[in-house]
Design a protein around this motif. Sequence first.
Motif, PDB file in Angstrom:
ATOM      1  N   ILE A  21       0.865  -1.179   0.000  1.00 46.08           N
ATOM      2  CA  ILE A  21       0.000   0.000   0.000  1.00 46.08           C
ATOM      3  C   ILE A  21       0.903   1.230   0.000  1.00 46.08           C
ATOM      4  O   ILE A  21       1.533   1.565   1.015  1.00 46.08           O
ATOM      5  N   ASP A  22       0.984   1.862  -1.153  1.00 38.64           N
ATOM      6  CA  ASP A  22       1.866   3.022  -1.340  1.00 38.64           C
ATOM      7  C   ASP A  22       1.320   3.841  -2.497  1.00 38.64           C
ATOM      8  O   ASP A  22       0.959   3.272  -3.533  1.00 38.64           O
ATOM      9  N   ILE A  32       5.469   3.790  -9.098  1.00 40.67           N
ATOM     10  CA  ILE A  32       6.818   3.341  -9.462  1.00 40.67           C
ATOM     11  C   ILE A  32       7.416   2.519  -8.332  1.00 40.67           C
ATOM     12  O   ILE A  32       8.003   1.460  -8.560  1.00 40.67           O
ATOM     13  N   ASN A  33       7.246   2.979  -7.098  1.00 41.94           N
ATOM     14  CA  ASN A  33       7.721   2.217  -5.940  1.00 41.94           C
ATOM     15  C   ASN A  33       7.044   0.852  -5.896  1.00 41.94           C
ATOM     16  O   ASN A  33       7.692  -0.167  -5.637  1.00 41.94           O
ATOM     17  N   ASN A  34       5.741   0.816  -6.143  1.00 47.51           N
ATOM     18  CA  ASN A  34       5.002  -0.447  -6.117  1.00 47.51           C
ATOM     19  C   ASN A  34       5.525  -1.413  -7.173  1.00 47.51           C
ATOM     20  O   ASN A  34       5.693  -2.603  -6.906  1.00 47.51           O
ATOM     21  N   PHE A  35       5.793  -0.906  -8.357  1.00 49.73           N
ATOM     22  CA  PHE A  35       6.306  -1.727  -9.448  1.00 49.73           C
ATOM     23  C   PHE A  35       7.690  -2.283  -9.102  1.00 49.73           C
ATOM     24  O   PHE A  35       7.948  -3.482  -9.248  1.00 49.73           O
ATOM     25  N   ILE A  36       8.566  -1.414  -8.623  1.00 47.56           N
ATOM     26  CA  ILE A  36       9.931  -1.838  -8.266  1.00 47.56           C
ATOM     27  C   ILE A  36       9.891  -2.852  -7.128  1.00 47.56           C
ATOM     28  O   ILE A  36      10.576  -3.874  -7.161  1.00 47.56           O
ATOM     29  N   CYS A  37       9.070  -2.580  -6.127  1.00 42.10           N
ATOM     30  CA  CYS A  37       8.927  -3.495  -4.990  1.00 42.10           C
ATOM     31  C   CYS A  37       8.460  -4.867  -5.473  1.00 42.10           C
ATOM     32  O   CYS A  37       9.014  -5.894  -5.084  1.00 42.10           O
ATOM     33  N   LYS A  38       7.456  -4.889  -6.340  1.00 41.18           N
ATOM     34  CA  LYS A  38       6.939  -6.151  -6.864  1.00 41.18           C
ATOM     35  C   LYS A  38       8.030  -6.917  -7.609  1.00 41.18           C
ATOM     36  O   LYS A  38       8.215  -8.118  -7.393  1.00 41.18           O
ATOM     37  N   LYS A  39       8.763  -6.236  -8.469  1.00 36.87           N
ATOM     38  CA  LYS A  39       9.819  -6.889  -9.247  1.00 36.87           C
ATOM     39  C   LYS A  39      10.926  -7.421  -8.337  1.00 36.87           C
ATOM     40  O   LYS A  39      11.434  -8.531  -8.540  1.00 36.87           O
ATOM     41  N   MET A  40      11.308  -6.653  -7.324  1.00 38.13           N
ATOM     42  CA  MET A  40      12.362  -7.094  -6.404  1.00 38.13           C
ATOM     43  C   MET A  40      11.916  -8.329  -5.625  1.00 38.13           C
ATOM     44  O   MET A  40      12.679  -9.276  -5.464  1.00 38.13           O
ATOM     45  N   PHE A  62      -1.862  -1.450  -3.908  1.00 33.46           N
ATOM     46  CA  PHE A  62      -2.891  -0.420  -3.870  1.00 33.46           C
ATOM     47  C   PHE A  62      -2.201   0.928  -3.745  1.00 33.46           C
ATOM     48  O   PHE A  62      -1.280   1.082  -2.953  1.00 33.46           O
ATOM     49  N   GLU A  63      -2.662   1.905  -4.521  1.00 32.05           N
ATOM     50  CA  GLU A  63      -2.083   3.239  -4.476  1.00 32.05           C
ATOM     51  C   GLU A  63      -2.824   4.145  -3.499  1.00 32.05           C
ATOM     52  O   GLU A  63      -2.542   5.330  -3.415  1.00 32.05           O
ATOM     53  N   SER A  64      -3.738   3.575  -2.751  1.00 33.07           N
ATOM     54  CA  SER A  64      -4.512   4.321  -1.768  1.00 33.07           C
ATOM     55  C   SER A  64      -4.704   3.442  -0.536  1.00 33.07           C
ATOM     56  O   SER A  64      -5.060   2.261  -0.653  1.00 33.07           O
ATOM     57  N   GLY A  75      -6.725  -0.161   0.060  1.00 35.73           N
ATOM     58  CA  GLY A  75      -6.095  -1.292   0.735  1.00 35.73           C
ATOM     59  C   GLY A  75      -6.910  -1.775   1.918  1.00 35.73           C
ATOM     60  O   GLY A  75      -7.124  -2.979   2.099  1.00 35.73           O
ATOM     61  N   LEU A  76      -7.386  -0.841   2.724  1.00 42.02           N
ATOM     62  CA  LEU A  76      -8.195  -1.209   3.890  1.00 42.02           C
ATOM     63  C   LEU A  76      -9.529  -1.811   3.457  1.00 42.02           C
ATOM     64  O   LEU A  76      -9.985  -2.795   4.048  1.00 42.02           O
TER      65      LEU A  76
END
Length: 137
Positions: free
Chosen positions: A12-13, A17-25, A38-40, A44-45
């Motif tokens: 949840i961020d 771009i952070n979400n994409f990088i986090c997923k790939k890592m 989720f970008e909100s 997410g909740l």
Amino acid sequence: MELTDMKELIVIDDDPINNFICKKMIEEISGDFKIRSFESAVEGLAYLSSLDSNAQSYPTHIMLDLNMPQYNGWQFLSDYQRLNLHQTHHTCLYVVSSTILRDEIEKIKELSFVTDFISKPLTVYKLKKLVETEDLP
């Protein structure tokens, strides 16, 4: 690994771009996770609240950014606790933030349902430690 055996990690961020990088890592580190982002914090909740109380359908890990517009990580944590989601599910909840304010970090660590605080930027080392966590609360 069968799909039913996979762990689920929720990110949840508000930064796509952070979400994409986090997923790939995380996918590079471990193939054991189904990753949903989720970008909100509201979305997410809402997702977490909508899930069946069946423990198998509930995420094993949540990564929550603190600083988001409108409904931030602090509000999410308050509602997550108020809805007793922390008591009905065994989930590792990580607060992820670029904050350097010691008071905020200490306040987060005082929340018994928060597994840990992770400082940004995320690294492979930090994420590897997170995905290898098996000692759910």
